[in-house]
Scaffold this motif. Structure first.
Motif, PDB file in Angstrom:
ATOM      1  N   GLY A 274       0.653  -1.209  -0.231  1.00 25.14           N
ATOM      2  CA  GLY A 274      -0.201  -0.292  -0.200  1.00 25.14           C
ATOM      3  C   GLY A 274       0.507   1.262  -0.009  1.00 25.14           C
ATOM      4  O   GLY A 274      -0.250   2.116   0.086  1.00 25.14           O
TER       5      GLY A 274
ATOM      6  N   SER B  19      -7.163  -7.495  -2.081  1.00 27.52           N
ATOM      7  CA  SER B  19      -7.477  -6.499  -2.774  1.00 27.52           C
ATOM      8  C   SER B  19      -8.783  -7.719  -3.768  1.00 27.52           C
ATOM      9  O   SER B  19      -9.481  -6.754  -4.649  1.00 27.52           O
TER      10      SER B  19
ATOM     11  N   THR C  21       0.669   3.294   4.606  1.00 23.69           N
ATOM     12  CA  THR C  21       0.722   2.028   5.550  1.00 23.69           C
ATOM     13  C   THR C  21       2.332   1.591   6.315  1.00 23.69           C
ATOM     14  O   THR C  21       1.773   0.308   7.408  1.00 23.69           O
TER      15      THR C  21
ATOM     16  N   GLU D 279       3.600  -0.675  -4.326  1.00 23.64           N
ATOM     17  CA  GLU D 279       2.634  -1.364  -3.799  1.00 23.64           C
ATOM     18  C   GLU D 279       2.907  -2.076  -2.878  1.00 23.64           C
ATOM     19  O   GLU D 279       2.318  -2.557  -2.324  1.00 23.64           O
TER      20      GLU D 279
END
Length: 257
Positions: free
Chosen positions: A91, A199, A95, A145
């Motif tokens: 994230g 997800s 995060t 990510e």
């Protein structure tokens, strides 16, 4: 190659499963006396590797491991610093807490520094030794990510390894880095499963996301044994003039030369 390794003593951290187990088995088959570490004992130890229980994130573990190895064998010839994991959530920067950053750096960087510091004096005294630090393609190809703090720790490991190779090369010790890409291990499959859950996608969709991000020209994950084959060469006498080098084994994923 096997003749050059017979009766040497090797430590493979995180050596009870995945890449570590493949490396430990490969070295054992070449006649090496192999010590493996992990937090829990292996369920499959057909090759009879000597096991030391250790949590590498804890600073005291390195001295405990070094003391036991040197008391049992009186020497150490090969260190494969394989233990490591991506411990932070995906994230991006917002995060990842201080605790996540610290956990990734303790596991993937400081644990290696401590093991080497504890065992290098023995190698220097005998004027021979080989250290292989298992890094990651993510150190040079970070995915914000998914691997921000993990990639940072592994990048530091690469720099440290080059500096260490320069320091100890004249003392008979070689230091190299092996940087796998995506490898078919339990940890990788768990990583993909976590992406799937977070997800709300299928495992197949999560796998495609990872492969698209990494962009592997060969179109598949590596088998752990393929990483072990490279490590076995690098610790052998055939590689005796190779030090201070980082070997990518990633199916061509790294987009630069």
């Amino acid at each position: 190659m096997q003749n050059s390794l017979k009766d040497q003593v090797a430590l493979v951290t995180g050596g009870t499963k995945g890449i570590g187990k493949a490396i430990a088995d490969k070295l054992s088959n070449a006649g090496v006396k192999v010590v493996v570490t992990a937090r829990t004992a292996p369920t499959d130890n057909a090759n009879g590797h000597y096991f030391i229980a250790a949590d590498h994130a804890k600073p005291e573990s390195a001295e405990t491991i070094a003391t036991e190895i040197l008391e049992k064998y009186g020497r150490i010839d090969i260190i494969v610093n394989n233990a490591g994991a991506n411990l932070s959530p995906g994230g991006g920067f917002s995060t990842i807490s201080d605790e996540h950053w610290n956990a990734d750096w303790q596991m993937n960087f400081m644990s290696v520094v401590r093991i080497n510091k504890a065992l290098l004096p023995s190698m220097i005294k005998q004027e021979s030794g080989i250290i292989i630090n298992i890094s990651s393609g993510a150190a040079r190809q970070p995915i914000w990510e998914m691997t921000m703090s993990y990639s940072s720790a592994k990048a530091a490991l690469n720099v440290y390894s080059k500096a260490l190779a320069s320091e100890v090369g004249s003392k008979g010790v070689r230091v190299n880095v092996v940087s796998p890409g995506v490898v078919k291990t339990t940890l990788m499959l768990e990583f993909i499963e976590n992406i799937s859950k977070s997800s709300n996608s299928t495992i197949e969709e999560a796998f495609k996301v990872v492969m698209d991000k990494v962009d592997v020209p060969m179109g598949r994950m590596a088998e752990p044994e393929e990483i072990a084959n490279l490590v076995a060469f690098l610790v052998s006498a055939e590689a005796k003039y190779i030090t201070g080098t980082n070997y990518a084994i990633d199916g061509g994923a790294l987009p630069t030369v």
